[in-house]
Design a protein around this motif. Structure first.
Motif, PDB file in Angstrom:
ATOM      1  N   LEU A  34       0.875  -1.228  -0.117  1.00  0.00           N
ATOM      2  CA  LEU A  34      -0.096  -0.042   0.014  1.00  0.00           C
ATOM      3  C   LEU A  34       0.753   1.237   0.071  1.00  0.00           C
ATOM      4  O   LEU A  34       1.688   1.373   0.914  1.00  0.00           O
ATOM      5  CB  LEU A  34      -0.830   0.157   1.169  1.00  0.00           C
ATOM      6  CG  LEU A  34      -1.965  -0.984   1.058  1.00  0.00           C
ATOM      7  CD1 LEU A  34      -2.478  -1.228   2.500  1.00  0.00           C
ATOM      8  CD2 LEU A  34      -2.915  -1.008   0.187  1.00  0.00           C
ATOM      9  N   GLY A  35       0.701   2.194  -0.885  1.00  0.00           N
ATOM     10  CA  GLY A  35       1.587   3.496  -0.847  1.00  0.00           C
ATOM     11  C   GLY A  35       3.016   3.046  -1.267  1.00  0.00           C
ATOM     12  O   GLY A  35       3.733   3.820  -0.634  1.00  0.00           O
ATOM     13  N   ASN A  37       4.500   0.733   0.077  1.00  0.00           N
ATOM     14  CA  ASN A  37       5.289   0.063   1.273  1.00  0.00           C
ATOM     15  C   ASN A  37       4.552  -1.324   1.619  1.00  0.00           C
ATOM     16  O   ASN A  37       3.369  -1.643   1.301  1.00  0.00           O
ATOM     17  CB  ASN A  37       4.521   0.944   2.445  1.00  0.00           C
ATOM     18  CG  ASN A  37       5.100   2.291   2.493  1.00  0.00           C
ATOM     19  OD1 ASN A  37       6.170   2.428   2.309  1.00  0.00           O
ATOM     20  ND2 ASN A  37       4.402   3.321   2.769  1.00  0.00           N
ATOM     21  N   GLU A  39       2.966  -4.029   3.854  1.00  0.00           N
ATOM     22  CA  GLU A  39       2.546  -3.779   4.925  1.00  0.00           C
ATOM     23  C   GLU A  39       1.808  -5.257   4.965  1.00  0.00           C
ATOM     24  O   GLU A  39       1.772  -6.173   4.168  1.00  0.00           O
ATOM     25  CB  GLU A  39       1.083  -2.717   4.783  1.00  0.00           C
ATOM     26  CG  GLU A  39       1.574  -1.399   4.614  1.00  0.00           C
ATOM     27  CD  GLU A  39       2.309  -0.726   5.801  1.00  0.00           C
ATOM     28  OE1 GLU A  39       2.149  -1.609   6.875  1.00  0.00           O
ATOM     29  OE2 GLU A  39       2.591   0.734   5.858  1.00  0.00           O
ATOM     30  N   LYS A  75      -9.957   5.412   6.766  1.00  0.00           N
ATOM     31  CA  LYS A  75      -8.688   4.481   6.406  1.00  0.00           C
ATOM     32  C   LYS A  75      -8.587   3.244   6.735  1.00  0.00           C
ATOM     33  O   LYS A  75      -9.094   2.876   7.839  1.00  0.00           O
ATOM     34  CB  LYS A  75      -7.559   5.655   6.775  1.00  0.00           C
ATOM     35  CG  LYS A  75      -7.373   6.897   6.163  1.00  0.00           C
ATOM     36  CD  LYS A  75      -6.517   7.587   6.936  1.00  0.00           C
ATOM     37  CE  LYS A  75      -6.149   9.070   6.500  1.00  0.00           C
ATOM     38  NZ  LYS A  75      -5.257   9.756   7.036  1.00  0.00           N
ATOM     39  N   CYS A  78      -3.063  -0.789   9.084  1.00  0.00           N
ATOM     40  CA  CYS A  78      -2.113  -1.830   8.826  1.00  0.00           C
ATOM     41  C   CYS A  78      -1.608  -2.453  10.190  1.00  0.00           C
ATOM     42  O   CYS A  78      -1.639  -1.347  11.136  1.00  0.00           O
ATOM     43  CB  CYS A  78      -1.212  -1.730   7.959  1.00  0.00           C
ATOM     44  SG  CYS A  78      -1.701  -1.226   6.203  1.00  0.00           S
ATOM     45  N   ASN A  82       0.500   2.052  10.316  1.00  0.00           N
ATOM     46  CA  ASN A  82       0.072   2.812   9.360  1.00  0.00           C
ATOM     47  C   ASN A  82      -1.346   2.884   8.602  1.00  0.00           C
ATOM     48  O   ASN A  82      -1.809   1.830   8.453  1.00  0.00           O
ATOM     49  CB  ASN A  82       1.250   2.892   7.880  1.00  0.00           C
ATOM     50  CG  ASN A  82       2.547   3.055   8.265  1.00  0.00           C
ATOM     51  OD1 ASN A  82       2.889   3.795   9.330  1.00  0.00           O
ATOM     52  ND2 ASN A  82       3.630   2.182   7.713  1.00  0.00           N
ATOM     53  N   GLU A  83      -1.865   4.215   8.394  1.00  0.00           N
ATOM     54  CA  GLU A  83      -3.209   4.221   7.751  1.00  0.00           C
ATOM     55  C   GLU A  83      -3.098   4.815   6.229  1.00  0.00           C
ATOM     56  O   GLU A  83      -2.377   5.465   5.887  1.00  0.00           O
ATOM     57  CB  GLU A  83      -3.959   4.982   8.474  1.00  0.00           C
ATOM     58  CG  GLU A  83      -4.281   4.466  10.127  1.00  0.00           C
ATOM     59  CD  GLU A  83      -5.265   5.457  10.876  1.00  0.00           C
ATOM     60  OE1 GLU A  83      -5.232   7.009  10.549  1.00  0.00           O
ATOM     61  OE2 GLU A  83      -5.972   5.014  11.414  1.00  0.00           O
ATOM     62  N   TYR A  84      -4.151   4.156   5.520  1.00  0.00           N
ATOM     63  CA  TYR A  84      -4.025   4.558   3.968  1.00  0.00           C
ATOM     64  C   TYR A  84      -5.569   4.571   3.578  1.00  0.00           C
ATOM     65  O   TYR A  84      -6.139   4.007   4.014  1.00  0.00           O
ATOM     66  CB  TYR A  84      -3.509   3.253   3.076  1.00  0.00           C
ATOM     67  CG  TYR A  84      -2.156   2.945   3.604  1.00  0.00           C
ATOM     68  CD1 TYR A  84      -1.169   3.682   2.802  1.00  0.00           C
ATOM     69  CD2 TYR A  84      -1.835   1.983   4.438  1.00  0.00           C
ATOM     70  CE1 TYR A  84       0.108   3.343   3.010  1.00  0.00           C
ATOM     71  CE2 TYR A  84      -0.426   1.857   4.586  1.00  0.00           C
ATOM     72  CZ  TYR A  84       0.521   2.496   4.087  1.00  0.00           C
ATOM     73  OH  TYR A  84       2.014   2.081   4.356  1.00  0.00           O
ATOM     74  N   GLU A  85      -5.542   5.786   2.763  1.00  0.00           N
ATOM     75  CA  GLU A  85      -6.770   6.175   2.078  1.00  0.00           C
ATOM     76  C   GLU A  85      -6.984   5.159   0.785  1.00  0.00           C
ATOM     77  O   GLU A  85      -5.924   5.015   0.165  1.00  0.00           O
ATOM     78  CB  GLU A  85      -6.825   7.590   1.841  1.00  0.00           C
ATOM     79  CG  GLU A  85      -7.181   8.549   2.762  1.00  0.00           C
ATOM     80  CD  GLU A  85      -7.406   9.982   2.564  1.00  0.00           C
ATOM     81  OE1 GLU A  85      -7.236  10.306   1.121  1.00  0.00           O
ATOM     82  OE2 GLU A  85      -7.807  10.732   3.218  1.00  0.00           O
ATOM     83  N   MET A  86      -8.118   4.818   0.475  1.00  0.00           N
ATOM     84  CA  MET A  86      -8.223   4.100  -0.754  1.00  0.00           C
ATOM     85  C   MET A  86      -9.822   4.027  -1.250  1.00  0.00           C
ATOM     86  O   MET A  86     -10.726   4.554  -0.119  1.00  0.00           O
ATOM     87  CB  MET A  86      -7.895   2.491  -0.522  1.00  0.00           C
ATOM     88  CG  MET A  86      -8.568   1.845   0.527  1.00  0.00           C
ATOM     89  SD  MET A  86      -7.975   0.313   0.503  1.00  0.00           S
ATOM     90  CE  MET A  86      -6.261   0.142   0.919  1.00  0.00           C
TER      91      MET A  86
END
Length: 135
Positions: A34-35, A37, A39, A75, A78, A82-86
């Motif tokens: 993700l991004g 990275n 994870e 978000k 993980c 870490n947090e991810y927008e999707m």
């Protein structure tokens, strides 16, 4: 004359070891990038698995409403923290991959249990490679 089979005394312990290896694979989490990275997504607990399947249902509903390209309001977090927008579509794809990974892990666990129960002696039980076959 049939050879005498030695009843495997190691079977209960080997089944515990197989279960522990399966639990460890789940505890490591589902690997995902993700991004850019590397994870992992948590699914060691039943509540984790329930949450991912719930999110998949929400994503499917959003996509059915033609909102697949909309960024989700929450978000994805993980195991690293870490947090991810999707988008709903991206999350749906990710969870479908997670689900396939989980099915593969379960199939390997079942394979090992079957091998263990079919073992005719402790040597055959010890020959089961607990590191083999995991996704």
């Amino acid at each position: 004359r049939r050879p005498l089979l030695v009843r495997p005394t190691f079977l209960p312990r080997r089944l515990i070891q197989i279960d522990a290896r399966y639990d460890a694979v789940l505890a490591e989490g589902f690997p995902v990038v993700l991004g850019g990275n590397n994870e992992t997504l948590q699914l060691a607990r039943d509540v984790d698995r329930t949450n991912w399947l719930t999110l998949l249902g929400i994503c499917d509903e959003a996509m059915a409403a033609d909102m697949g390209d909309v960024t989700m309001p929450a978000k994805v977090q993980c195991t690293s923290g870490n947090e991810y927008e999707m988008t709903f579509a991206e999350a749906s794809w990710m969870i479908r991959e997670l689900r396939a990974w989980g099915i593969s892990a379960d199939a390997n666990w079942r394979r090992m249990v079957k091998l263990a129960k079919a073992a005719r002696n402790d040597d055959e039980l010890r020959a089961i490679d607990l590191s083999e076959g995991w996704p």
